[in-house]
Write a protein that holds these residues in place. Structure first.
Motif, mmCIF file in Angstrom:
data_model
loop_
_atom_site.group_PDB
_atom_site.id
_atom_site.type_symbol
_atom_site.label_atom_id
_atom_site.label_comp_id
_atom_site.label_asym_id
_atom_site.label_seq_id
_atom_site.Cartn_x
_atom_site.Cartn_y
_atom_site.Cartn_z
ATOM 1 N N THR A 200 2.271 3.563 -15.425
ATOM 2 C CA THR A 200 1.359 4.410 -16.193
ATOM 3 C C THR A 200 0.510 3.611 -17.169
ATOM 4 O OG1 THR A 200 3.166 4.832 -17.742
ATOM 5 C CG2 THR A 200 2.788 6.475 -16.024
ATOM 6 N N LEU A 201 0.913 2.379 -17.467
ATOM 7 C CA LEU A 201 0.195 1.558 -18.439
ATOM 8 C C LEU A 201 -0.621 0.448 -17.798
ATOM 9 C CD1 LEU A 201 3.133 1.153 -20.988
ATOM 10 C CD2 LEU A 201 1.215 2.747 -21.158
ATOM 11 N N GLY A 202 -0.373 0.169 -16.522
ATOM 12 C CA GLY A 202 -1.061 -0.929 -15.873
ATOM 13 C C GLY A 202 -0.638 -2.293 -16.385
ATOM 14 N N LEU A 203 0.637 -2.412 -16.792
ATOM 15 C CA LEU A 203 1.184 -3.676 -17.290
ATOM 16 C C LEU A 203 2.254 -4.167 -16.332
ATOM 17 C CD1 LEU A 203 1.544 -2.892 -21.110
ATOM 18 C CD2 LEU A 203 -0.289 -4.172 -19.975
ATOM 19 N N TRP A 204 2.166 -5.445 -15.943
ATOM 20 C CA TRP A 204 3.054 -6.001 -14.936
ATOM 21 C C TRP A 204 3.507 -7.387 -15.364
ATOM 22 C CZ3 TRP A 204 3.120 -1.919 -11.622
ATOM 23 C CH2 TRP A 204 1.987 -1.100 -11.632
ATOM 24 N N ALA B 103 1.378 6.582 -6.937
ATOM 25 C CA ALA B 103 0.260 7.462 -7.285
ATOM 26 C C ALA B 103 0.642 8.934 -7.132
ATOM 27 C CB ALA B 103 -0.947 7.131 -6.409
ATOM 28 N N ALA B 104 1.421 9.259 -6.105
ATOM 29 C CA ALA B 104 1.826 10.651 -5.891
ATOM 30 C C ALA B 104 2.625 11.173 -7.073
ATOM 31 C CB ALA B 104 2.639 10.767 -4.603
ATOM 32 N N LEU C 260 8.642 13.905 -3.413
ATOM 33 C CA LEU C 260 7.276 13.372 -3.385
ATOM 34 C C LEU C 260 7.239 11.978 -2.759
ATOM 35 C CD1 LEU C 260 5.937 14.394 -6.936
ATOM 36 C CD2 LEU C 260 5.118 15.246 -4.732
ATOM 37 N N LEU C 261 8.186 11.142 -3.144
ATOM 38 C CA LEU C 261 8.240 9.791 -2.580
ATOM 39 C C LEU C 261 8.532 9.826 -1.085
ATOM 40 C CD1 LEU C 261 10.264 8.034 -5.430
ATOM 41 C CD2 LEU C 261 7.826 7.776 -4.965
ATOM 42 N N ASP D 172 0.827 -1.204 0.000
ATOM 43 C CA ASP D 172 0.000 0.000 0.000
ATOM 44 C C ASP D 172 0.866 1.261 0.000
ATOM 45 O OD1 ASP D 172 -2.788 -1.087 0.204
ATOM 46 O OD2 ASP D 172 -1.919 -2.024 1.977
ATOM 47 N N GLU D 173 1.944 1.250 0.767
ATOM 48 C CA GLU D 173 2.846 2.396 0.802
ATOM 49 C C GLU D 173 3.514 2.593 -0.559
ATOM 50 O OE1 GLU D 173 6.897 3.724 3.198
ATOM 51 O OE2 GLU D 173 5.476 2.349 4.157
ATOM 52 N N LEU D 174 3.909 1.499 -1.184
ATOM 53 C CA LEU D 174 4.518 1.596 -2.504
ATOM 54 C C LEU D 174 3.527 2.175 -3.509
ATOM 55 C CD1 LEU D 174 7.328 0.587 -3.734
ATOM 56 C CD2 LEU D 174 5.964 -1.229 -4.762
#
Length: 361
Positions: free
Chosen positions: A297-301, A197-198, A239-240, A190-192
């Protein structure tokens, strides 16, 4: 074992393909043979047509940032030529000897895709050989599509099931003079995800936003390239840090080479899922003992398994859209997985149009 031929010209390839079509002989095309495990095994008696003889760079128009290449040109050779003019073809999959045609036909990509797009965005024209022995062309200097189809977009990612790519016209980009990567480390999915997202919500213009995860910990990587990348990398690092991640600026080339390498392995499953579901995917990876690299950014893993099991694929497909890429022989899984009937029917109609003999496998 397939019967192998390596035609020296596109005309020879067309003749061999037409003969196979008339005889009903299955045909499989290959480039650098770097992805032989990706499709289903070829039927007995398949004719393998290699594009290795089609290895000429026909044009490099440096002033226009375009090039025309035959399909069998090794990607590394093309990049070396373009680099002499400070240019690149913005395709950076794990290489290992892949050809330009093979990369496009398989739809293979690397971290640069988030910035520059994939093969469908970078190929502006294509010439293909069809199973009736004809050559068709779209884009490039002659803008002509067959029966209203955009051939380049259809054949990119088709894996040779519609016909053979013999020539490509591609768009090039300048090579950035320098690059820097901000990295944030976390031990909690969740932290990652919050750190990822930030950065994605920020106005920073990155050249790559990736994630890596293995054994209960991972990192967010944000790459910046240009004349002065460090100020933006510093801003991303802040930001991170604000999201609780441990941050640093790391060796840029090494990090991204490792990201590309993570897309290959004994068993690699490519998963498409929204970034908002990243924590769920990372927990599933921990459960199954997989390492993950991905394009945020692409949602590919890509999930890499050192101990390949069909049950790993079945588990992922319960919750995610998953396609198998690398896998050992005899694993016994369908690479593409189940398809909706309407999708399968549409794909068959396109195949019937381009491969009426039904021999390209």
């Amino acid at each position: 074992m397939p019967v192998a031929e390596a035609p020296a010209t596109r005309e020879e390839l067309c003749s061999a393909l037409a003969a196979a079509g008339e005889a009903g002989t299955p045909v499989r095309f290959c480039g650098g043979r770097t992805k032989q495990a990706w499709p289903l095994p070829a039927p007995e008696g398949t004719l393998e047509l290699a594009t290795s003889g089609l290895d000429s760079i026909l044009e490099h128009n440096a002033g226009d940032l375009t090039a025309v290449l035959e399909a069998g040109v090794p990607l590394a050779d093309a990049q070396a030529l373009f680099a002499k003019e400070g240019q690149m073809l913005a395709l950076d999959p794990p290489d290992g000897g892949a050809t330009v045609g093979g990369v496009v036909a398989s739809g293979d990509t690397g971290p640069l895709r988030g910035r520059y797009g994939g093969p469908r965005d970078l190929v502006v024209g294509m010439r293909v050989a069809l199973s009736d022995g004809t050559l068709a062309k779209s884009g490039g200097k002659v803008i002509k599509n067959v029966a209203g189809y955009d051939i380049a977009k259809l054949f990119a990612g088709s894996f040779g099931t519609l016909g053979a790519i013999v020539e490509l016209s591609v768009r090039l980009h300048p090579i950035a003079p320098s690059a820097a990567t901000a990295v944030g480390h976390a031990d909690d999915p969740d932290e990652l995800a919050r750190g990822m997202a930030a950065v994605s919500r920020s106005p920073l213009e990155h050249h790559g936003l990736d994630v890596r995860w293995s054994g209960g910990s991972g990192s967010v990587l944000i790459r910046f390239a240009g004349a002065t990348p460090l100020p933006q990398a510093d801003a991303a690092e802040r930001l991170l840090h604000d999201e609780g991640l441990v941050t640093e600026i790391e060796d840029d080339d090494r990090l991204w080479a490792e990201q590309r390498a993570g897309q290959r392995g004994p068993l690699v499953v490519k998963v498409s899922v929204l970034p908002t579901r990243l924590p769920e995917l990372l927990r599933a990876a921990d459960e199954l003992g997989a390492a993950v690299v991905g394009r945020a950014t692409l949602g590919l893993w890509w999930l890499r398994f050192e101990e390949p099991r069909a049950s790993h694929v079945e588990r992922l497909r319960r919750d995610f859209l998953a396609r198998v890429e690398d896998r050992p022989p005899g694993l016994g899984v369908d690479p593409a997985g189940p398809l909706e009937p309407a999708t399968r029917e549409l794909m068959q109609r396109v195949k019937d149009r381009f491969d009426p003999a039904g021999v390209c496998v």
